[in-house]
Design a protein around this motif. Structure first.
Motif, PDB file in Angstrom:
ATOM      1  N   SER A  54       0.754  -1.240   0.167  1.00 63.56           N
ATOM      2  CA  SER A  54       0.060  -0.081  -0.182  1.00 63.56           C
ATOM      3  C   SER A  54       0.686   1.188   0.017  1.00 63.56           C
ATOM      4  CB  SER A  54      -0.910   0.108   1.509  1.00 63.56           C
ATOM      5  OG  SER A  54      -0.225   0.045   2.601  1.00 63.56           O
ATOM      6  N   ALA A  55       2.141   1.112   0.479  1.00 64.45           N
ATOM      7  CA  ALA A  55       2.916   2.328   0.744  1.00 64.45           C
ATOM      8  C   ALA A  55       3.749   2.584  -1.043  1.00 64.45           C
ATOM      9  CB  ALA A  55       4.233   1.959   1.442  1.00 64.45           C
ATOM     10  N   ILE A  56       3.288   1.824  -2.013  1.00 66.55           N
ATOM     11  CA  ILE A  56       4.001   1.899  -3.266  1.00 66.55           C
ATOM     12  C   ILE A  56       2.865   2.884  -3.924  1.00 66.55           C
ATOM     13  CG2 ILE A  56       4.816   0.890  -5.163  1.00 66.55           C
ATOM     14  CD1 ILE A  56       5.699  -1.507  -3.674  1.00 66.55           C
ATOM     15  N   LYS A  57       3.405   3.930  -4.662  1.00 64.03           N
ATOM     16  CA  LYS A  57       2.618   4.666  -5.575  1.00 64.03           C
ATOM     17  C   LYS A  57       3.640   4.597  -6.806  1.00 64.03           C
ATOM     18  CE  LYS A  57       0.133   5.913  -2.103  1.00 64.03           C
ATOM     19  NZ  LYS A  57      -1.237   5.284  -1.942  1.00 64.03           N
ATOM     20  N   ASP A  58       3.008   3.979  -7.736  1.00 61.40           N
ATOM     21  CA  ASP A  58       3.513   3.723  -9.150  1.00 61.40           C
ATOM     22  C   ASP A  58       2.506   3.439 -10.225  1.00 61.40           C
ATOM     23  OD1 ASP A  58       5.338   1.745 -11.202  1.00 61.40           O
ATOM     24  OD2 ASP A  58       6.479   3.194 -10.101  1.00 61.40           O
ATOM     25  N   GLU A  59       3.074   3.626 -11.224  1.00 60.89           N
ATOM     26  CA  GLU A  59       1.961   3.452 -12.505  1.00 60.89           C
ATOM     27  C   GLU A  59       1.646   1.863 -12.619  1.00 60.89           C
ATOM     28  OE1 GLU A  59       4.760   2.416 -16.320  1.00 60.89           O
ATOM     29  OE2 GLU A  59       3.446   4.300 -16.188  1.00 60.89           O
ATOM     30  N   ILE A  60       2.253   0.963 -12.039  1.00 60.33           N
ATOM     31  CA  ILE A  60       2.081  -0.401 -12.113  1.00 60.33           C
ATOM     32  C   ILE A  60       0.823  -0.793 -11.155  1.00 60.33           C
ATOM     33  CG2 ILE A  60       2.818  -2.778 -11.471  1.00 60.33           C
ATOM     34  CD1 ILE A  60       5.466  -1.849 -12.630  1.00 60.33           C
TER      35      ILE A  60
END
Length: 375
Positions: A54-60
């Motif tokens: 949940s901490a990852i903010k990416d286009e994937i």
């Protein structure tokens, strides 16, 4: 993982002779509970994202199709795997209708073609398909423009996966191909298959080696093209051979002056002996090509531009990957708490993969534990 091929370079890596080394990790034997150091084999394939921190903010996003960014960054011969987002490249979004002008450049498929492409189609594009594409794009002296005579590429190992990609991509680029294959009982069948893909000339290795001593009609046809200076690129996956009796150097003899002769494989495991006259009088440029290094040196947008073009060819039925013999993962009932298993808050799933044990320092073991096993 949705699909992952077995490439000769994967086998070389298992043998410990490939330049790219995987970093060993700790795994737990699902049967005995024994801790082992090793790595999961496989460098190429297509996976679908099932969970993201949940901490990852990416286009994937969850559901996207992704591929390993670099060889060795992810073991693809497994059912599941953990990966850092930096080690992945998105090749198709979860919902193909999400592709728009902004995001289309970051995927292998356009909005028009995405639904026409399968994981199997994409699983070999990153290595063999891209190798063929780059060699034809980067080393061809000049391309056909409608005003010139037909220009030819000569290659050996033409019935292999990369060779079949060369035939089809060359046709799309307006180039013709001369395809050398080893002698075999089913030569006519192999020839017919390659011609169906778009091969213009198919010749046996022995015909090329025999040359003018016992010229076949096909050899004389190739020789006539050579004398006109129409053979502009040589592509070699075989390497050399004892007294060059593999046709590798005979291919170079056919090249026009100042042409490139590109070696991307060495299946014979023998050195390529180059006559000095080819360098001095014909100025033939003998170079090597390794697509793994190309990926390291080139920016990701350039990868994706190439993949977009390959995806278009697949969707338009102009590029057919080599027929595959699919092998499904076996079903296991054991639940193991392995260090590489996908986890949820309340459960731990078993993970299956082909593990190659190593010593702690990453070198290959030669003990009885050096075997294939599922975890």
């Amino acid at each position: 993982m949705l699909a992952a091929p077995i490439n000769p370079s994967d086998i070389n890596q298992v043998e410990g002779v490939y330049p790219i080394k995987k970093k060993p990790q700790e795994y737990v034997d699902a049967d005995s509970g024994e801790k082992l150091m090793g790595y999961i084999g496989g460098n190429e394939g297509v996976a679908q994202v099932v969970k993201i921190d949940s901490a990852i903010k990416d286009e994937i996003k969850v559901g996207d199709w992704v591929a390993p960014r670099y060889p060795g960054s992810l073991g693809t011969w497994s059912e599941y795997a953990y990966a850092d987002v930096e080690d992945l490249v998105r090749i198709r979004p979860a919902e193909t209708n999400e592709i728009d002008n902004k995001s289309e450049s970051s995927t292998i498929a356009s909005a028009k073609t995405a639904k026409m492409i399968t994981p199997e189609d994409l699983s070999t594009v990153k290595v063999n398909g891209s190798t063929a594409y780059r060699m034809l794009s980067d080393f061809m002296q000049a391309k056909k423009d409608g005003k010139q005579e037909d220009q030819y590429v000569i290659q050996n190992g033409a019935n292999g996966s990369a060779g079949q990609y060369v035939i089809q991509i060359a046709k799309e680029l307006g180039l013709k191909t001369i395809n050398v294959v080893r002698d075999r009982e089913n030569f006519e069948e192999t020839k017919a298959q390659l011609c169906k893909l778009g091969a213009d000339i198919v010749i046996k290795d022995s015909e090329l080696v025999a040359g003018n001593k016992s010229p076949s009609d096909t050899y004389l046809q190739v020789l006539a093209l050579s004398k006109k200076g129409l053979i502009k690129l040589g592509i070699n996956c075989v390497g050399g051979g004892i007294k060059n009796k593999t046709g590798s150097i005979e291919m170079a003899k056919m090249l026009a002056n100042k042409s490139y002769y590109v070696t991307y494989g060495a299946m014979s495991k023998l050195p390529l002996v180059i006559p000095a006259s080819f360098l001095i009088f014909k100025d033939i440029r003998f170079v090597g090509f390794w697509v793994s290094q190309w990926y390291v040196e080139q920016p990701v947008p350039k990868w994706q531009e190439m993949w977009q073009d390959l995806g278009r060819m697949i969707a338009e039925n102009k590029l057919k990957p080599q027929p595959m013999n699919p092998i499904a993962w076996p079903t296991v009932s054991t639940t193991a708490n392995t260090s590489s298993s996908p986890q949820t808050e309340n459960t731990k799933q078993s993970i299956m993969g082909i593990l190659f044990p190593t010593s702690v320092d990453g070198t290959k073991k030669t003990t009885a534990k050096n075997y294939f096993k599922f975890y």
